[in-house]
Design a protein around this motif. Structure first.
Motif, PDB file in Angstrom:
ATOM      1  N   VAL A  51       0.829  -1.217   0.000  1.00  0.00           N
ATOM      2  CA  VAL A  51       0.000   0.000   0.000  1.00  0.00           C
ATOM      3  C   VAL A  51       0.863   1.266   0.000  1.00  0.00           C
ATOM      4  N   PRO A  52       1.887   1.360   0.870  1.00  0.00           N
ATOM      5  CA  PRO A  52       2.751   2.550   0.780  1.00  0.00           C
ATOM      6  C   PRO A  52       3.471   2.656  -0.572  1.00  0.00           C
ATOM      7  N   LEU A  53       3.861   1.491  -1.111  1.00  0.00           N
ATOM      8  CA  LEU A  53       4.505   1.510  -2.428  1.00  0.00           C
ATOM      9  C   LEU A  53       3.554   2.076  -3.473  1.00  0.00           C
ATOM     10  N   LEU A  54       2.307   1.653  -3.461  1.00  0.00           N
ATOM     11  CA  LEU A  54       1.337   2.143  -4.438  1.00  0.00           C
ATOM     12  C   LEU A  54       1.075   3.638  -4.260  1.00  0.00           C
ATOM     13  N   ILE A  55       0.945   4.064  -3.019  1.00  0.00           N
ATOM     14  CA  ILE A  55       0.670   5.483  -2.764  1.00  0.00           C
ATOM     15  C   ILE A  55       1.877   6.341  -3.126  1.00  0.00           C
ATOM     16  N   LEU A  56       3.027   6.033  -2.536  1.00  0.00           N
ATOM     17  CA  LEU A  56       4.225   6.833  -2.803  1.00  0.00           C
ATOM     18  C   LEU A  56       4.665   6.701  -4.259  1.00  0.00           C
ATOM     19  N   GLY A  57       4.592   5.479  -4.785  1.00  0.00           N
ATOM     20  CA  GLY A  57       4.981   5.273  -6.183  1.00  0.00           C
ATOM     21  C   GLY A  57       4.051   6.000  -7.144  1.00  0.00           C
ATOM     22  N   GLY A  58       2.752   5.961  -6.855  1.00  0.00           N
ATOM     23  CA  GLY A  58       1.790   6.656  -7.723  1.00  0.00           C
ATOM     24  C   GLY A  58       1.995   8.159  -7.718  1.00  0.00           C
ATOM     25  N   VAL A  59       2.154   8.729  -6.526  1.00  0.00           N
ATOM     26  CA  VAL A  59       2.415  10.169  -6.428  1.00  0.00           C
ATOM     27  C   VAL A  59       3.757  10.497  -7.085  1.00  0.00           C
TER      28      VAL A  59
END
Length: 175
Positions: A51-59
């Motif tokens: 989840v942090p990867l998706l959030i930080l990676g997406g941003v």
């Protein structure tokens, strides 16, 4: 700047995901500080790693792409500034010389001039027969005579007049 922040966020997301996965993976294997069930480890990796990867990676990806677009826009603004500076410094510049100096086509330079006129940053006139841009002070072009041939000018658009005799287009400041 946006590209750098984007890369940092992507790396941070990958790092967090990697550390969480390693820590919880060791727990599943029974070699960590505490033993975990497989379901608990997978849930933990999903919640605290992916989840942090998706959030930080997406941003991060968004900022990286946006930063690239801003860099392209800034390069165009810098070319306009350079063109305007070239014309104002010399008082006049030939269209082919401006195109070579800026590494643009003639049509791109013409478009830049019209954009500068619309933004109220360029006043002067263009002799299309000679393909030369002239920078003039407002006081010098307030008369109704053509600065090129002396003929009577006529309005052809907002902020622009044209000499019917020699074809010179004169750009007046926005009022």
């Amino acid at each position: 700047m946006g590209r750098i922040v984007g890369i940092i966020l992507i790396i941070a997301g990958l790092t967090i995901c990697g550390v969480v996965s390693l820590f919880l993976g060791l727990g599943i294997a029974g070699q960590g500080p505490a033993e975990l069930s497989r379901a608990g480890g997978v849930l933990g990796i999903g919640l605290f790693g992916v989840v942090p990867l998706l959030i930080l990676g997406g941003v991060g990806v968004f900022l990286f792409i946006k930063g690239g677009q801003e860099a392209v826009e800034m390069a165009e603004v810098q070319k306009k500034e350079k063109l305007l500076g070239m014309i104002q410094a010399a008082g006049k510049i030939a269209l082919p010389n401006a195109a070579l100096e800026l590494k643009l086509t003639r049509d791109q330079v013409k478009d830049m001039i019209f954009e500068l006129v619309n933004q109220g940053l360029f006043t002067g006139y263009i002799n299309w027969q000679e393909a030369v841009f002239y920078s003039k002070d407002v006081g010098q072009i307030q008369t109704t005579k053509c600065p090129n041939c002396g003929g009577q000018r006529e309005a052809v658009g907002k902020g622009m007049v044209k000499c019917p005799y020699c074809g010179v287009e004169i750009f007046l400041p926005k009022s």
